[in-house]
Design a protein around this motif. Structure first.
Motif, PDB file in Angstrom:
ATOM      1  N   PRO A  17      28.980 -51.531 -31.843  1.00 47.23           N
ATOM      2  CA  PRO A  17      28.863 -50.761 -30.407  1.00 47.23           C
ATOM      3  C   PRO A  17      28.636 -52.115 -29.572  1.00 47.23           C
ATOM      4  O   PRO A  17      27.579 -53.066 -29.876  1.00 47.23           O
ATOM      5  CB  PRO A  17      27.916 -49.699 -30.469  1.00 47.23           C
ATOM      6  N   GLU A  18      28.809 -51.945 -28.345  1.00 49.62           N
ATOM      7  CA  GLU A  18      28.511 -52.775 -27.214  1.00 49.62           C
ATOM      8  C   GLU A  18      26.945 -52.900 -27.050  1.00 49.62           C
ATOM      9  O   GLU A  18      26.386 -51.525 -27.052  1.00 49.62           O
ATOM     10  CB  GLU A  18      29.206 -52.722 -25.828  1.00 49.62           C
ATOM     11  N   SER A  20      24.453 -53.526 -28.868  1.00 47.28           N
ATOM     12  CA  SER A  20      23.606 -53.464 -30.025  1.00 47.28           C
ATOM     13  C   SER A  20      22.684 -54.323 -30.292  1.00 47.28           C
ATOM     14  O   SER A  20      22.567 -55.248 -29.844  1.00 47.28           O
ATOM     15  CB  SER A  20      24.517 -53.409 -31.302  1.00 47.28           C
ATOM     16  N   GLY A  40      22.123 -52.042 -34.680  1.00 47.97           N
ATOM     17  CA  GLY A  40      22.454 -50.565 -34.236  1.00 47.97           C
ATOM     18  C   GLY A  40      22.150 -50.424 -32.656  1.00 47.97           C
ATOM     19  O   GLY A  40      22.000 -51.252 -32.075  1.00 47.97           O
ATOM     20  N   LYS A  41      22.402 -48.880 -32.460  1.00 48.68           N
ATOM     21  CA  LYS A  41      22.394 -48.627 -30.997  1.00 48.68           C
ATOM     22  C   LYS A  41      21.009 -48.806 -30.614  1.00 48.68           C
ATOM     23  O   LYS A  41      20.021 -48.760 -31.061  1.00 48.68           O
ATOM     24  CB  LYS A  41      22.865 -47.292 -30.882  1.00 48.68           C
ATOM     25  N   THR A  42      20.774 -49.024 -29.113  1.00 50.13           N
ATOM     26  CA  THR A  42      19.490 -49.453 -28.369  1.00 50.13           C
ATOM     27  C   THR A  42      18.618 -48.022 -28.504  1.00 50.13           C
ATOM     28  O   THR A  42      17.461 -48.438 -27.966  1.00 50.13           O
ATOM     29  CB  THR A  42      19.685 -50.017 -26.927  1.00 50.13           C
ATOM     30  N   ASN A  43      19.416 -46.994 -28.521  1.00 47.97           N
ATOM     31  CA  ASN A  43      18.329 -45.777 -28.535  1.00 47.97           C
ATOM     32  C   ASN A  43      17.621 -45.743 -29.878  1.00 47.97           C
ATOM     33  O   ASN A  43      16.702 -44.670 -29.919  1.00 47.97           O
ATOM     34  CB  ASN A  43      19.291 -44.684 -28.209  1.00 47.97           C
ATOM     35  N   ASP A 188      23.585 -43.183 -38.150  1.00 47.08           N
ATOM     36  CA  ASP A 188      24.650 -43.922 -37.635  1.00 47.08           C
ATOM     37  C   ASP A 188      24.598 -45.465 -37.470  1.00 47.08           C
ATOM     38  O   ASP A 188      25.013 -46.263 -36.362  1.00 47.08           O
ATOM     39  CB  ASP A 188      25.038 -43.292 -36.344  1.00 47.08           C
TER      40      ASP A 188
END
Length: 343
Positions: A17-18, A20, A40-43, A188
């Motif tokens: 993902p953008e 990441s 992974g995602k920043t969240n 994820d």
């Protein structure tokens, strides 16, 4: 130089993902260290992932440790003869495969070798100054063993016939690696490299779109998860792209002791009662599940080269065998491993 590529039946890695982020997490569990590199995602916060990963490992340790007298494994080992013990789900998954592999290998893999492991000083108790004699070995081998285990998967219970001592040292770390992978998949996380006590599992690609390169551990105990590989005497190195793959290595150089000029390995052949004494220095196994790779690497070490490579070829298992005869080191690949390697 040899590289191992992703099997053709494995899906291509997911595009990252953008935005990441890359995280490097580590800790201790099961008497060893663990390390996870992930993208992974920043969240996904480092604290949340650290706690989640540590929790997964501690659960495995709580269930399968021979060092924790309150673990489910130790509770089973103390259970009275003729009793059924209820087990948690993770324990059930491990004992189910362990019994299956013991049957498949006619006891070369033995999850009930705890008494022998303790006798030879590779268990939780300090090694005795007294070297095991034939009488003590025969005593440890007497009584019930893995063939007497009765496991009811649907009821999640295991029968203690009396005196059976389980030891999951050769499978629990691999299972723990798989548990960490399942946890990251549930969050994820598209890309990660997991390592627990030398056993590894990877998925996806890094930020620069390169795979997670690792190299097979060398017989001198050196290992690495980057591209700076150690050259073997033959001038070759084994780099592996871990995507939806695990690797486990069993080596007689890892734990041992010397007695009267002879070296004794930590890997016990419960069929003889003695540590293995064959030409195999190390065995590395590739499999999608690290639990299976971990157990098979140990089983192959006990079986010896000829029986092990025959089994690997029959069951299409990717394995690399390192043997030593006198001062000569040689490597042999199973057919499945050869099919995956490119010169």
């Amino acid at each position: 130089m040899r590289h191992l590529y992703i099997p053709t039946n494995t899906a291509e890695p997911t595009t990252l993902p953008e935005g990441s982020q890359t995280l490097h997490l580590q800790g201790s569990s099961m008497g060893t260290t663990w390390c996870v590199q992930l993208i992974g995602k920043t969240n996904l916060t480092a604290d949340m992932l650290q706690q989640g990963l540590q929790y997964q490992l501690d659960q495995v340790d709580r269930q399968m440790s021979t060092w924790d007298i309150n673990s489910d494994l130790c509770r089973f080992n103390r259970a009275a003869a003729g009793t059924w013990c209820r087990l948690p789900e993770a324990f059930c998954q491990v004992v189910d495969y362990a019994i299956y592999l013991a049957r498949q290998t006619a006891g070369a893999y033995d999850p009930a070798a705890g008494k022998l492991v303790d006798l030879w000083g590779f268990g939780p108790q300090p090694r005795s100054s007294a070297f095991p004699n034939a009488a003590r070995i025969m005593q440890a081998m007497a009584g019930h063993g893995w063939r007497d285990l009765q496991f009811e998967r649907h009821a999640a219970r295991l029968f203690q016939p009396g005196g059976v001592s389980l030891d999951f040292s050769s499978i629990a770390k691999g299972y723990a690696v798989d548990q960490l992978a399942r946890f990251l998949d549930a969050q994820d996380v598209p890309s990660y490299l997991i390592e627990v006590g030398g056993e590894l599992r990877g998925r996806g690609i890094k930020q620069d779109h390169s795979p997670w390169w690792i190299r097979i551990e060398q017989a001198d105990g050196q290992s690495s998860t980057d591209k700076t590989a150690h050259e073997s005497e033959s001038g070759s190195e084994h780099l592996i792209a871990l995507h939806e793959l695990s690797i486990a290595t069993s080596g007689n150089y890892r734990q041992f002791f010397d007695h009267e000029g002879r070296r004794y390995s930590h890997t016990i052949d419960s069929r003889t009662g003695y540590p293995v004494d064959n030409k195999l220095v190390s065995v590395s196994v590739l499999h999608r599940e690290c639990m299976i790779a971990d157990a098979l690497a140990t089983a192959f070490t006990v079986m010896g080269y000829e029986n092990a490579i025959a089994y690997a070829n029959q069951h299409e298992i990717a394995a690399l065998f390192t043997q030593q005869q006198n001062n000569t080191i040689s490597e042999t690949r199973s057919r499945a491993m050869s099919a995956m390697l490119e010169e």
